[in-house]
Design a protein around this motif. Structure first.
Motif, PDB file in Angstrom:
ATOM      1  N   GLY A  12      19.146  32.191 -86.666  1.00 58.80           N
ATOM      2  CA  GLY A  12      20.005  31.822 -85.547  1.00 58.80           C
ATOM      3  C   GLY A  12      19.276  31.645 -84.237  1.00 58.80           C
ATOM      4  O   GLY A  12      19.897  31.414 -83.203  1.00 58.80           O
ATOM      5  N   GLY A  13      17.944  31.723 -84.263  1.00 58.57           N
ATOM      6  CA  GLY A  13      17.166  31.556 -83.033  1.00 58.57           C
ATOM      7  C   GLY A  13      16.916  30.088 -82.732  1.00 58.57           C
ATOM      8  O   GLY A  13      16.752  29.269 -83.633  1.00 58.57           O
ATOM      9  N   LEU A  14      16.875  29.771 -81.482  1.00 57.59           N
ATOM     10  CA  LEU A  14      16.632  28.396 -81.055  1.00 57.59           C
ATOM     11  C   LEU A  14      15.137  28.106 -81.134  1.00 57.59           C
ATOM     12  O   LEU A  14      14.320  28.777 -80.513  1.00 57.59           O
ATOM     13  CB  LEU A  14      17.131  28.203 -79.618  1.00 57.59           C
ATOM     14  CG  LEU A  14      16.987  26.825 -79.002  1.00 57.59           C
ATOM     15  CD1 LEU A  14      17.819  25.803 -79.792  1.00 57.59           C
ATOM     16  CD2 LEU A  14      17.438  26.832 -77.550  1.00 57.59           C
ATOM     17  N   ILE A  15      14.771  27.085 -81.926  1.00 54.04           N
ATOM     18  CA  ILE A  15      13.373  26.702 -82.078  1.00 54.04           C
ATOM     19  C   ILE A  15      13.021  25.575 -81.114  1.00 54.04           C
ATOM     20  O   ILE A  15      11.990  25.606 -80.451  1.00 54.04           O
ATOM     21  CB  ILE A  15      13.086  26.247 -83.530  1.00 54.04           C
ATOM     22  CG1 ILE A  15      13.281  27.407 -84.487  1.00 54.04           C
ATOM     23  CG2 ILE A  15      11.687  25.672 -83.655  1.00 54.04           C
ATOM     24  CD1 ILE A  15      13.169  27.024 -85.942  1.00 54.04           C
ATOM     25  N   TYR A  16      13.894  24.577 -81.048  1.00 57.42           N
ATOM     26  CA  TYR A  16      13.614  23.401 -80.215  1.00 57.42           C
ATOM     27  C   TYR A  16      14.917  22.863 -79.655  1.00 57.42           C
ATOM     28  O   TYR A  16      15.940  22.862 -80.337  1.00 57.42           O
ATOM     29  CB  TYR A  16      12.919  22.327 -81.062  1.00 57.42           C
ATOM     30  CG  TYR A  16      12.611  21.061 -80.325  1.00 57.42           C
ATOM     31  CD1 TYR A  16      11.548  20.990 -79.429  1.00 57.42           C
ATOM     32  CD2 TYR A  16      13.375  19.921 -80.520  1.00 57.42           C
ATOM     33  CE1 TYR A  16      11.270  19.828 -78.750  1.00 57.42           C
ATOM     34  CE2 TYR A  16      13.098  18.759 -79.835  1.00 57.42           C
ATOM     35  CZ  TYR A  16      12.040  18.709 -78.953  1.00 57.42           C
ATOM     36  OH  TYR A  16      11.768  17.561 -78.278  1.00 57.42           O
ATOM     37  N   GLN A  17      14.855  22.383 -78.428  1.00 55.19           N
ATOM     38  CA  GLN A  17      16.027  21.806 -77.784  1.00 55.19           C
ATOM     39  C   GLN A  17      15.572  20.639 -76.929  1.00 55.19           C
ATOM     40  O   GLN A  17      14.584  20.720 -76.209  1.00 55.19           O
ATOM     41  CB  GLN A  17      16.733  22.863 -76.943  1.00 55.19           C
ATOM     42  CG  GLN A  17      18.011  22.428 -76.302  1.00 55.19           C
ATOM     43  CD  GLN A  17      17.813  21.787 -74.948  1.00 55.19           C
ATOM     44  OE1 GLN A  17      16.905  22.138 -74.220  1.00 55.19           O
ATOM     45  NE2 GLN A  17      18.646  20.843 -74.641  1.00 55.19           N
ATOM     46  N   LEU A  18      16.290  19.506 -77.040  1.00 59.30           N
ATOM     47  CA  LEU A  18      15.962  18.314 -76.265  1.00 59.30           C
ATOM     48  C   LEU A  18      17.225  17.774 -75.617  1.00 59.30           C
ATOM     49  O   LEU A  18      18.254  17.633 -76.274  1.00 59.30           O
ATOM     50  CB  LEU A  18      15.365  17.242 -77.188  1.00 59.30           C
ATOM     51  CG  LEU A  18      15.140  15.866 -76.560  1.00 59.30           C
ATOM     52  CD1 LEU A  18      13.979  15.923 -75.584  1.00 59.30           C
ATOM     53  CD2 LEU A  18      14.899  14.836 -77.622  1.00 59.30           C
TER      54      LEU A  18
END
Length: 125
Positions: A12-18
């Protein structure tokens, strides 16, 4: 159109966000004293809490005052927004309103919500 991309791991962790941020409609208006909108500080931003007019909606953030950008609750030249707008000597004043961008914490909460919904959907199916 795709506005944002979120890559979340199995935990559930955020790896990448654009963000492919497209400027949203902004409204700029000149006001006289007293201000007919109720502004409140929420999450280190000055937001419209009550009153709608001329494209300005509840939830819009103050983006600039007299052409000077606003960063959180302070203008770029270091003045506090609510204190500046509370002084009748500063009027007439031109204020630009618009939708606030998501903060890093809000992006993390959104990504964890996607994972929770995915996990619930997987268990139901």
């Amino acid at each position: 159109a795709i506005f944002s991309v979120y890559v979340v791991n199995k935990a559930g962790g955020l790896i990448y966000q654009l963000d492919s941020y497209a400027p949203r409609a902004e409204a700029e208006k000149t006001f006289s004293y007293p201000l007919d909108l109720l502004l409140k500080l929420h999450d280190e931003r000055v937001l419209v809490a009550f009153g709608q007019r001329d494209g300005i909606r509840v939830g819009h953030a103050v983006l600039a005052i007299n052409g000077v950008d606003v960063n959180g609750k302070y203008t770029a030249d270091g003045k506090e927004v609510l204190e500046y707008l509370g002084n009748p000597a500063n009027y007439p004043v031109s204020i630009r309103f618009g939708r606030p961008r998501l903060t890093s914490n809000e992006k993390l909460m959104l990504a964890s919500m996607f994972h929770s919904l995915f996990a619930i959907g997987s268990q139901l199916s």
